[in-house]
Enzyme design. Structure first.
Site, short mmCIF file in Angstrom:
data_model
loop_
_atom_site.label_atom_id
_atom_site.label_comp_id
_atom_site.label_asym_id
_atom_site.label_seq_id
_atom_site.Cartn_x
_atom_site.Cartn_y
_atom_site.Cartn_z
N ARG A 231 0.81 -1.21 0.00
CA ARG A 231 0.00 0.00 0.00
C ARG A 231 0.85 1.27 0.00
O ARG A 231 0.60 2.20 -0.75
CB ARG A 231 -0.92 0.01 1.23
CG ARG A 231 -2.05 -0.99 1.15
CD ARG A 231 -2.70 -1.17 2.50
NE ARG A 231 -1.71 -1.63 3.49
CZ ARG A 231 -1.98 -1.94 4.74
NH1 ARG A 231 -3.21 -1.82 5.19
NH2 ARG A 231 -1.04 -2.37 5.56
N TYR B 222 -6.56 -15.09 12.71
CA TYR B 222 -5.37 -15.23 11.86
C TYR B 222 -5.26 -16.67 11.33
O TYR B 222 -5.04 -16.88 10.13
CB TYR B 222 -4.13 -14.84 12.66
CG TYR B 222 -2.83 -14.94 11.92
CD1 TYR B 222 -2.54 -14.09 10.85
CD2 TYR B 222 -1.87 -15.89 12.28
CE1 TYR B 222 -1.34 -14.18 10.17
CE2 TYR B 222 -0.66 -15.98 11.61
CZ TYR B 222 -0.40 -15.12 10.55
OH TYR B 222 0.79 -15.22 9.89
N SER C 160 1.52 -18.85 3.89
CA SER C 160 0.65 -19.18 5.02
C SER C 160 1.46 -18.91 6.28
O SER C 160 2.13 -17.87 6.39
CB SER C 160 0.17 -20.62 4.92
OG SER C 160 -0.72 -20.93 5.97
N LYS D 164 -5.28 -18.18 7.51
CA LYS D 164 -4.11 -18.90 6.98
C LYS D 164 -4.42 -20.36 6.64
O LYS D 164 -3.86 -20.91 5.69
CB LYS D 164 -2.94 -18.80 7.97
CG LYS D 164 -2.37 -17.38 8.11
CD LYS D 164 -1.75 -16.89 6.80
CE LYS D 164 -1.05 -15.56 6.93
NZ LYS D 164 -0.43 -15.09 5.68
N1 LIG Z 1 6.79 -12.50 10.71
C1 LIG Z 1 6.28 -13.65 11.11
O1 LIG Z 1 6.47 -14.04 12.27
C2 LIG Z 1 5.48 -14.51 10.18
C3 LIG Z 1 4.87 -14.00 9.06
N2 LIG Z 1 4.12 -14.81 8.25
C4 LIG Z 1 3.46 -14.29 7.07
O2 LIG Z 1 4.42 -13.77 6.17
C5 LIG Z 1 3.91 -12.65 5.47
C6 LIG Z 1 4.83 -11.47 5.63
O3 LIG Z 1 5.00 -11.19 6.98
P1 LIG Z 1 6.06 -10.10 7.51
O4 LIG Z 1 7.18 -10.02 6.57
O5 LIG Z 1 6.28 -10.39 8.93
O6 LIG Z 1 5.14 -8.79 7.41
P2 LIG Z 1 5.45 -7.22 7.49
O7 LIG Z 1 4.38 -6.65 8.35
O8 LIG Z 1 6.86 -6.96 7.83
O9 LIG Z 1 5.17 -6.79 5.98
C7 LIG Z 1 3.88 -6.92 5.44
C8 LIG Z 1 3.88 -6.51 4.00
O10 LIG Z 1 2.58 -6.68 3.47
C9 LIG Z 1 2.11 -5.43 2.94
N3 LIG Z 1 0.66 -5.33 3.12
C10 LIG Z 1 -0.03 -5.39 4.28
N4 LIG Z 1 -1.33 -5.19 4.07
C11 LIG Z 1 -1.49 -5.01 2.73
C12 LIG Z 1 -2.60 -4.74 1.89
N5 LIG Z 1 -3.84 -4.60 2.40
N6 LIG Z 1 -2.39 -4.60 0.57
C13 LIG Z 1 -1.16 -4.71 0.05
N7 LIG Z 1 -0.07 -4.97 0.79
C14 LIG Z 1 -0.23 -5.10 2.12
C15 LIG Z 1 2.88 -4.39 3.75
O11 LIG Z 1 2.99 -3.13 3.11
P3 LIG Z 1 1.95 -1.92 3.37
O12 LIG Z 1 1.69 -1.87 4.84
O13 LIG Z 1 2.61 -0.71 2.83
O14 LIG Z 1 0.73 -2.29 2.58
C16 LIG Z 1 4.25 -5.06 3.84
O15 LIG Z 1 4.97 -4.88 2.65
C17 LIG Z 1 2.50 -12.43 6.03
O16 LIG Z 1 1.57 -13.04 5.17
C18 LIG Z 1 2.53 -13.13 7.37
O17 LIG Z 1 1.25 -13.56 7.77
C19 LIG Z 1 3.99 -16.15 8.51
C20 LIG Z 1 4.58 -16.70 9.61
C21 LIG Z 1 5.37 -15.92 10.54
C1 LIG Z 2 4.11 -32.98 15.37
C2 LIG Z 2 5.03 -32.03 15.83
C3 LIG Z 2 4.64 -30.59 15.86
C4 LIG Z 2 5.75 -29.74 16.27
C5 LIG Z 2 5.83 -28.33 16.40
C6 LIG Z 2 4.71 -27.47 16.62
C7 LIG Z 2 5.05 -26.03 16.73
C8 LIG Z 2 3.87 -25.16 16.46
C9 LIG Z 2 4.11 -23.74 16.73
C10 LIG Z 2 3.13 -22.83 16.05
C11 LIG Z 2 3.72 -21.48 15.90
C12 LIG Z 2 2.88 -20.54 15.13
C13 LIG Z 2 3.66 -19.28 14.82
C14 LIG Z 2 2.95 -18.39 13.91
C15 LIG Z 2 3.77 -17.18 13.53
C16 LIG Z 2 3.00 -16.19 12.81
O1 LIG Z 2 2.43 -16.44 11.78
C17 LIG Z 2 2.89 -14.91 13.50
N1 LIG Z 2 4.19 -14.37 13.83
C18 LIG Z 2 2.12 -13.92 12.75
O2 LIG Z 2 2.63 -13.81 11.52
#
Ligand SMILES: NC(=O)C1=CN([C@@H]2O[C@H](COP(=O)(O)OP(=O)(O)OC[C@H]3O[C@@H](n4cnc5c(N)ncnc54)[C@H](OP(=O)(O)O)[C@@H]3O)[C@@H](O)[C@H]2O)C=CC1
Ligand SMILES: CCCCCCCCCCCCCCCC(=O)[C@@H](N)CO
Length: 309
Positions: free
Chosen positions: A49, A169, A155, A173
């Site tokens: 955005r 969330y 995801s 996902k």
């Molecule tokens: N960090 C984590 O612990 C984990 C993250 N994920 C997933 O990985 C992905 C990235 O996460 P992460 O790097 O931490 O996120 P960040 O918050 O660091 O970055 C998010 C990105 O998505 C963009 N974004 C958010 N909303 C919109 C929208 N409505 N339209 C277009 N772009 C959008 C943001 O830009 P802007 O705000 O300018 O739109 C930004 O570039 C996500 O899908 C998250 O759910 C999964 C597991 C763990």
């Molecule tokens: C059979 C064995 C199973 C073993 C391991 C299970 C561990 C599960 C942990 C779940 C962690 C979820 C983190 C989500 C992070 C995320 O998406 C947020 N940071 C928001 O983006």
């Protein structure tokens, strides 16, 4: 036998010289993937955005890898028309990475319906908008180039197991997995491979924000999986995409989760198929141990807090 059974057949999806379109490419995992793809010689487009943050990301990629052709597109994935316009501008895509995402953890009872809807709209509906907009040109492209294409969907491990604080969330996902499984059936004859990526907690600006509101129990349970750096998740994700893997775990716990939740997902790797068949019972046992531990933690936490009241 499993080498014969494993479907769809594995594929090599090259990145060099190809157009990689990454949403959420201005921050965290998306930016790390954009940078790594540019380093591998891809033409990269990023969408988010905030235009200022997109420009900063483009400058950073250009500084590091000297590529002057990073495309930036300011759009909200909730706006289907804006998404279609951005893809039109960017031109046909070879590898579509739906990585954008938002996450605010909270107990369902305490989370407003507006915030739930906001997460589902961005994480789930936004992904539909993107794929629908990109697919026609992607199909033409794989026909023309005779090279496989890829649709990657970000995801989360919270999209493989539901945990405390993630009702909204996790719902958004988990939904992406259903989308991805069905979509893989629909696009396999167009030589397009779907990859679902399941990262654990990853050090990003998004996670820093999340930590300001994350319930203590969510912190504890999410800590069952080791945290990662954005660059390492990006590398795992791109390796998964390049080898046409459907399920892409990112760390050791993720590999266990992948086996434990294999279900009826496509599997192109005979080695992984073997591990899934052999590991099914064992991983179910491990899963029960994890659940035992999580329920004990939750019950203990509530018991302690009641006493304090
Ligand atoms: N960090 C984590 O612990 C984990 C993250 N994920 C997933 O990985 C992905 C990235 O996460 P992460 O790097 O931490 O996120 P960040 O918050 O660091 O970055 C998010 C990105 O998505 C963009 N974004 C958010 N909303 C919109 C929208 N409505 N339209 C277009 N772009 C959008 C943001 O830009 P802007 O705000 O300018 O739109 C930004 O570039 C996500 O899908 C998250 O759910 C999964 C597991 C763990
Ligand atoms: C059979 C064995 C199973 C073993 C391991 C299970 C561990 C599960 C942990 C779940 C962690 C979820 C983190 C989500 C992070 C995320 O998406 C947020 N940071 C928001 O983006």
């Amino acid at each position: 036998a499993l080498a014969f059974l494993a479907r769809p057949r594995g594929a090599r999806v090259p990145l060099k010289g190809r157009h990689v379109f990454i949403t959420g490419g201005s921050s965290g995992i998306g930016l790390a993937m954009a940078t790594a793809a540019a380093r591998e010689g891809a033409r990269v487009s990023i969408l988010a955005r905030n235009l200022a943050r997109l420009e900063e990301a483009r400058a950073a990629i250009q500084r590091d890898w000297g590529r002057s052709d990073v495309g930036v597109h300011a759009a909200d994935v909730r706006d289907a028309e804006a998404v279609a316009r951005a893809l039109e501008e960017a031109g046909p895509v070879d590898v579509l990475v739906c990585n954008h995402g938002v996450f605010v953890p909270q107990e369902l009872e305490r989370q407003d319906v507006e915030e739930i809807k906001w997460m589902v709209d961005i994480n789930l509906m936004g992904t539909f908008h993107l794929i629908k907009a990109a697919l026609p040109a992607m199909k033409a492209r794989t026909r023309e180039t005779r090279l496989p294409g890829s649709i990657a969907i970000m995801s989360s491990q919270a999209g493989q197991v539901g945990i405390y604080g993630y009702t909204a969330y996790s719902a958004s996902k988990f939904a992406l997995r259903g989308l991805g499984e069905a979509l893989q059936h629909e696009v396999i004859t167009d030589n397009i491979h779907v990859s679902l990526i399941f990262p654990p907690d990853t050090e990003t600006p998004g996670l820093e924000e999340e930590h300001k509101r994350r319930p203590e129990l969510t912190n504890i349970i999410a800590g069952s999986s080791g945290g990662m750096k954005a660059n390492d998740v990006a590398k795992k994700a791109l390796d998964g995409i390049k080898s046409g893997r459907f399920i892409v775990p990112c760390n050791f716990e993720g590999a266990m989760l992948a086996v434990a939740t294999a279900g009826l997902s496509p599997q192109s790797s005979p080695v992984m198929a073997f591990l899934e068949v052999i590991g099914a019972g064992l991983m179910r046992f491990a899963a029960l141990c994890f659940q035992w531990n999580w329920f004990s933690t939750i019950e203990g936490y509530y018991a302690k807090n009641k006493k304090r009241e």
